[in-house]
Design a protein around this motif. Structure first.
Motif, PDB file in Angstrom:
ATOM      1  N   GLU A 558       0.833  -1.214   0.000  1.00 58.20           N
ATOM      2  CA  GLU A 558       0.000   0.000   0.000  1.00 58.20           C
ATOM      3  C   GLU A 558       0.872   1.270   0.000  1.00 58.20           C
ATOM      4  N   HIS A 559       1.886   1.226  -0.877  1.00 64.35           N
ATOM      5  CA  HIS A 559       2.803   2.363  -1.091  1.00 64.35           C
ATOM      6  C   HIS A 559       3.615   2.743   0.137  1.00 64.35           C
ATOM      7  N   GLY A 560       3.680   1.864   1.153  1.00 69.37           N
ATOM      8  CA  GLY A 560       4.481   2.176   2.341  1.00 69.37           C
ATOM      9  C   GLY A 560       3.680   2.204   3.623  1.00 69.37           C
ATOM     10  N   ALA A 561       2.365   2.095   3.536  1.00 71.38           N
ATOM     11  CA  ALA A 561       1.521   2.130   4.747  1.00 71.38           C
ATOM     12  C   ALA A 561       1.783   0.897   5.614  1.00 71.38           C
ATOM     13  N   TRP A 562       2.055  -0.244   4.951  1.00 71.59           N
ATOM     14  CA  TRP A 562       2.358  -1.491   5.668  1.00 71.59           C
ATOM     15  C   TRP A 562       3.730  -2.000   5.229  1.00 71.59           C
ATOM     16  N   GLN A 563       4.501  -2.487   6.245  1.00 75.87           N
ATOM     17  CA  GLN A 563       5.850  -2.943   5.942  1.00 75.87           C
ATOM     18  C   GLN A 563       6.148  -4.237   6.700  1.00 75.87           C
ATOM     19  N   LYS A 564       7.025  -5.068   6.087  1.00 75.28           N
ATOM     20  CA  LYS A 564       7.332  -6.370   6.704  1.00 75.28           C
ATOM     21  C   LYS A 564       8.727  -6.799   6.274  1.00 75.28           C
ATOM     22  N   THR A 565       9.565  -7.126   7.251  1.00 74.02           N
ATOM     23  CA  THR A 565      10.881  -7.683   6.916  1.00 74.02           C
ATOM     24  C   THR A 565      10.733  -9.189   6.721  1.00 74.02           C
ATOM     25  N   LYS A 566      11.803  -9.840   6.210  1.00 71.94           N
ATOM     26  CA  LYS A 566      11.745 -11.272   5.852  1.00 71.94           C
ATOM     27  C   LYS A 566      11.156 -12.141   6.965  1.00 71.94           C
ATOM     28  N   SER A 567      11.697 -11.970   8.151  1.00 75.82           N
ATOM     29  CA  SER A 567      11.286 -12.867   9.233  1.00 75.82           C
ATOM     30  C   SER A 567      10.267 -12.232  10.180  1.00 75.82           C
ATOM     31  N   GLY A 568       9.948 -10.956   9.956  1.00 82.68           N
ATOM     32  CA  GLY A 568       9.079 -10.247  10.900  1.00 82.68           C
ATOM     33  C   GLY A 568       7.608 -10.313  10.544  1.00 82.68           C
ATOM     34  N   GLU A 569       6.833  -9.590  11.319  1.00 88.91           N
ATOM     35  CA  GLU A 569       5.391  -9.493  11.095  1.00 88.91           C
ATOM     36  C   GLU A 569       5.077  -8.147  10.424  1.00 88.91           C
ATOM     37  N   TRP A 570       3.873  -8.055   9.882  1.00 88.09           N
ATOM     38  CA  TRP A 570       3.434  -6.787   9.286  1.00 88.09           C
ATOM     39  C   TRP A 570       3.319  -5.711  10.375  1.00 88.09           C
ATOM     40  N   TYR A 571       3.794  -4.513  10.081  1.00 88.94           N
ATOM     41  CA  TYR A 571       3.529  -3.376  10.969  1.00 88.94           C
ATOM     42  C   TYR A 571       3.164  -2.174  10.103  1.00 88.94           C
ATOM     43  N   GLN A 572       2.337  -1.294  10.663  1.00 85.79           N
ATOM     44  CA  GLN A 572       1.878  -0.170   9.866  1.00 85.79           C
ATOM     45  C   GLN A 572       2.548   1.127  10.292  1.00 85.79           C
ATOM     46  N   LEU A 573       2.584   2.051   9.336  1.00 84.47           N
ATOM     47  CA  LEU A 573       3.179   3.361   9.585  1.00 84.47           C
ATOM     48  C   LEU A 573       2.384   4.064  10.677  1.00 84.47           C
ATOM     49  N   PRO A 574       3.043   4.586  11.723  1.00 89.96           N
ATOM     50  CA  PRO A 574       2.283   5.240  12.807  1.00 89.96           C
ATOM     51  C   PRO A 574       1.678   6.576  12.361  1.00 89.96           C
ATOM     52  N   GLY A 575       0.630   6.987  13.056  1.00 83.38           N
ATOM     53  CA  GLY A 575       0.045   8.321  12.842  1.00 83.38           C
ATOM     54  C   GLY A 575      -0.890   8.431  11.652  1.00 83.38           C
ATOM     55  N   LEU A 576      -1.257   7.287  11.035  1.00 90.01           N
ATOM     56  CA  LEU A 576      -2.140   7.351   9.861  1.00 90.01           C
ATOM     57  C   LEU A 576      -3.604   7.292  10.294  1.00 90.01           C
ATOM     58  N   THR A 577      -4.473   7.907   9.499  1.00 86.07           N
ATOM     59  CA  THR A 577      -5.912   7.871   9.796  1.00 86.07           C
ATOM     60  C   THR A 577      -6.686   7.522   8.531  1.00 86.07           C
ATOM     61  N   ASP A 578      -7.837   6.875   8.734  1.00 82.06           N
ATOM     62  CA  ASP A 578      -8.685   6.568   7.573  1.00 82.06           C
ATOM     63  C   ASP A 578     -10.071   7.206   7.717  1.00 82.06           C
ATOM     64  N   LYS A 579     -10.175   8.166   8.628  1.00 86.39           N
ATOM     65  CA  LYS A 579     -11.480   8.810   8.858  1.00 86.39           C
ATOM     66  C   LYS A 579     -11.971   9.563   7.618  1.00 86.39           C
ATOM     67  N   TRP A 580     -11.039  10.057   6.803  1.00 88.35           N
ATOM     68  CA  TRP A 580     -11.394  10.817   5.594  1.00 88.35           C
ATOM     69  C   TRP A 580     -12.175   9.980   4.582  1.00 88.35           C
ATOM     70  N   LYS A 581     -12.084   8.657   4.693  1.00 85.73           N
ATOM     71  CA  LYS A 581     -12.737   7.785   3.706  1.00 85.73           C
ATOM     72  C   LYS A 581     -14.251   8.019   3.637  1.00 85.73           C
ATOM     73  N   LYS A 582     -14.859   8.258   4.820  1.00 90.93           N
ATOM     74  CA  LYS A 582     -16.322   8.437   4.865  1.00 90.93           C
ATOM     75  C   LYS A 582     -16.778   9.553   3.937  1.00 90.93           C
ATOM     76  N   GLU A 583     -15.961  10.593   3.839  1.00 89.19           N
ATOM     77  CA  GLU A 583     -16.339  11.748   3.020  1.00 89.19           C
ATOM     78  C   GLU A 583     -16.089  11.500   1.528  1.00 89.19           C
ATOM     79  N   LEU A 584     -14.990  10.784   1.213  1.00 90.57           N
ATOM     80  CA  LEU A 584     -14.610  10.632  -0.198  1.00 90.57           C
ATOM     81  C   LEU A 584     -15.221   9.408  -0.873  1.00 90.57           C
ATOM     82  N   LEU A 585     -15.583   8.398  -0.077  1.00 87.89           N
ATOM     83  CA  LEU A 585     -16.151   7.177  -0.661  1.00 87.89           C
ATOM     84  C   LEU A 585     -17.431   7.457  -1.463  1.00 87.89           C
ATOM     85  N   PRO A 586     -18.377   8.286  -0.951  1.00 87.40           N
ATOM     86  CA  PRO A 586     -19.593   8.568  -1.745  1.00 87.40           C
ATOM     87  C   PRO A 586     -19.277   9.237  -3.098  1.00 87.40           C
TER      88      PRO A 586
END
Length: 726
Positions: A558-586
């Motif tokens: 997702e262009h950098g929002a989620w990252q994972k090293t070879k042996s590690g688990e997925w972790y997401q970029l801190p400080g992100l929000t998805d609240k704006w989706k409600k307004e733009l989805l319609p």
């Protein structure tokens, strides 16, 4: 020594034969005049058909020898070829469709076969004289396949093509059964020229909808080449017409016209016999003038010249008969003992007589139903050295885009043409002079020599642009340099985009899953000591993990929002929000409801509107609308609107492939860095990586990357060469 080769259907000479002896008479056409300065110089050549069938080999040799003395080279055609290639495909298929008269078109396989063979014949003659470094300039609709045929033989040669008739809208052009072959032939050129912007637009639209090409503004990307399509309105030899009015013979003929017509007002009409010229509608408009304005009876004369053309062809014969009939009816109805309303001539006139008519006529009536340019209108303007007279011009003629001070009419509107004649007859002299001065200024500046120079200069610029692009392609030489750097290094990192870079573009996003060959290639590269492979994609992290989580790769989703090293688990970029989706989805849902085939993909911190399944043209239109709307709503929300390959993505501005790639470089020191990607989001990586990094754009030359490759096939081939030193 470099030379210019001009190619047209006809040579700029007329050949006549008397008792086995052939004499050559130079042609006075506008093209011959303009290109005379080119083909007569040095070892330049003009190639074309001499205008008549010459079957005897000795006669052919004799004529060829005469023509070569004046830098001309003939292409001899048999009567069958003339019938099927010229009279057939050129004039019974292309001409009616290109002039919006598709009802007259014939789609005969034998015509097409002859057209193909004659274009090949031209190619073979050109190949005898063309050398690397030459410039070839091909003219008009009879030779649409020729640029592609020459390109196949000489990939590096410079080719220009100019079309002198209109190019139809896609809806008409698609009627031709051989439409794809015609476009492929035309796209063999480096620079393509049309008279008007409408023609340029129609060509670009047809190419993008019929062929698998990419068009951006006026550039078509086809077969790893950039072809530029531009508008070059053709001019005339202004000085020739302006000065001809002082010629003693012309002055004498003007005096004769004055004696013949006295105080009568003269409306001049000059055309070749053709259904595209609007001759019948012009006659109807003149008849309506005499009906509605009887005060002009005995005072206004329509002086109509129709130059004979193809009058054995049924449509043309019918047209001529109809013209004869209408002229006869109008003259019979309105003439007086001392006055005929229409002076009608079915023949051609010498240049001096035409010049005298241009100088004498109060009005010039030019109302074709469809015309590429129409030089009669410009010749009339150039001849009016007193700046008087009125030009009535059809909006369907290319010249109407330049001569905007003429009275512009719709040729289908008979009443409008009649009103235009009345306006012209009553126009005060100061108004005539104001308009004519403006038009003479345009015709004077944009003359035939200006047109030739403009086209040839632009062709050189296009060739330079192409060379600059080619210099950046990963060829054998640059591939060797990349391999050397790679094998001489100890710690390497390779950033790889997925869609469009490692796999092809699929109409269904779920079908683009990795194939066994790709898995094998990635396994082998990842297993080499010192190699770090990073898959950096816009795909959602679940899909990327499912496809590549079992391999020895680092993953950025997702262009950098989620990252994972070879042996590690997925972790997401801190400080992100998805609240704006409600307004733009319609907003996106509204666009989806209005656009069949489009759909929305929702990722953790982005929304993607896909239009890869939408009808070509409609998708681009809706995408532009949606982009404008989204930019308005996202301007102060810390969001970014990104156009991609058949997608529009909205994401948090903090999410950036470039930032994600740099964070990987902070963990270790690498002495070899390479990144490959195919879309606009990958440009962030190319810009962010250090100068020593090798950056490669896939599928396009316009990029911040150092190099480019044409397709994912070439990407895989290059990666295979990095598996071992052999």
């Amino acid at each position: 020594m470099r030379k210019t080769i001009i190619v047209s259907n006809r040579l700029p000479v007329k050949i006549s034969e008397t008792n086995g002896e052939y004499t050559l008479q130079p042609s006075e056409g506008g093209l011959a005049t303009g290109l005379g300065s080119i083909y007569r110089e040095g070892n330049n050549i003009w190639i074309g058909w001499p205008g008549q069938e010459i079957t005897d080999q000795k006669d052919q040799d004799k004529v060829t020898k005469q023509l070569r003395k004046i830098n001309l080279m003939p292409v001899y055609l048999t009567q069958d070829e003339i019938n099927n290639f010229y009279e057939g495909f050129s004039n019974e298929t292309l001409w009616p469709v290109f002039h919006y008269m598709a009802v007259y078109a014939h789609y005969e396989q034998s015509y097409w076969d002859a057209y193909y063979q004659v274009n090949k014949k031209f190619r073979d003659i050109i190949m005898k004289v063309a050398e690397p470094g030459d410039t070839i300039w091909i003219h008009d609709y009879q030779l649409l396949l020729l640029p592609g045929m020459i390109r196949a033989e000489m990939p590096e040669i410079s080719i220009g093509f100019f079309q002198h008739i209109p190019f139809p809208s896609f809806e008409l052009f698609r009627l031709i059964p051989w439409r794809a072959e015609i476009l492929e032939g035309m796209l063999g050129a480096d620079l393509m020229g049309f008279h008007t912007f409408d023609d340029t637009r129609h060509f670009l639209n047809a190419a993008s909808r019929i062929l698998p090409v990419n068009t951006s503004a006026n550039v078509v990307s086809y077969n790893d080449r950039a072809i530029v399509v531009e508008t070059f309105p053709m001019g005339i030899d202004y000085n020739k017409y302006a000065e001809m009015g002082k010629d003693p013979e012309v002055l004498q003929q003007v005096q004769n016209l004055r004696e013949n017509f006295g105080n009568d007002r003269l409306v001049l009409s000059i055309d070749r016999l053709d259904y595209s010229k609007g001759i019948l509608q012009r006659l109807q408009a003149f008849e309506l003038l005499l009906q509605l304005h009887p005060e002009y009876i005995g005072k206004v004369v329509l002086y109509m010249i129709v130059v004979p053309s193809r009058d054995q062809v049924p449509q043309y014969k019918e047209l001529r008969d109809e013209i004869d009939k209408q002229v006869g009816n109008i003259n019979a109805r309105f003439r007086t003992l001392a006055w005929h309303p229409i002076q009608y001539f079915y023949r051609s006139f010498p240049f001096e007589t035409l010049s005298a008519l241009y100088n004498f006529a109060d009005i010039c009536l030019v109302t074709p139903m469809r015309d590429g340019m129409n030089l009669v209108s410009k010749e009339y303007v150039a001849s009016r050295s007193n700046n008087d007279g009125v030009l009535i011009l059809s909006e369907m003629a290319g010249a109407s885009k330049e001569l905007i001070d003429a009275i512009i009419v719709n040729p289908n509107n008979i009443g409008a043409i009649t009103r235009a004649i009345v306006d012209a007859l009553n126009m005060p002299l100061p108004e005539q002079q104001r308009r004519m001065k403006q038009m003479r200024s345009v015709v004077s500046k944009f003359n035939i020599n200006h047109w030739v120079k403009l086209f040839m200069t632009r062709l050189q610029e296009v060739n330079e642009m192409q060379k600059n692009m080619l210099a950046r392609r990963v060829n054998q030489e640059t591939a060797v340099l990349i391999r050397q750097q790679y094998f001489n290094s100890k710690k390497r990192i390779i950033f790889l985009d997925y869609d469009g870079t490692l796999v092809g573009f699929q109409p269904n996003i779920d079908q683009a899953s990795p194939d066994p060959d790709l898995y094998q290639l990635l396994r082998e590269l990842a297993s080499i000591p010192g190699n770090d492979l990073v898959m950096i994609s816009g795909r959602n992290h679940e899909t990327l993990g499912e496809w590549f989580g079992h391999l020895d790769l680092d993953l950025i989703a997702e262009h950098g929002a989620w990252q994972k090293t070879k042996s590690g688990e997925w972790y997401q970029l801190p400080g992100l929000t998805d609240k704006w989706k409600k307004e733009l989805l319609p907003i996106m849902e509204l666009a989806t409801d209005r656009t069949p085939g489009s759909f929305i993909e929702e990722k953790s911190y982005s929304l993607v509107w896909h239009y890869r399944k939408v009808e070509s043209g409609l998708g681009e239109l809706r995408a532009n609308e949606l982009m404008n709307t989204l930019r308005y709503y996202t301007v102060e929300k810390g969001l970014q609107v990104l156009p991609g390959d058949k997608v529009i993505e909205v994401k948090n501005v903090e999410i950036n492939k470039g930032k994600a790639a740099l964070s990987w470089l902070n963990h270790k020191k690498y002495d070899f860095i390479m990144a490959m990607g195919d879309d606009v989001t990958d440009e962030d990586i190319f810009k962010a990586l250090p100068h020593k990094a090798i950056t490669i754009k896939v599928g396009s030359q316009v990029s911040a990357a150092q190099y480019y490759l044409r397709s994912y096939h070439e990407v895989r081939h290059l990666l295979r060469t990095l598996r071992n030193r052999e």
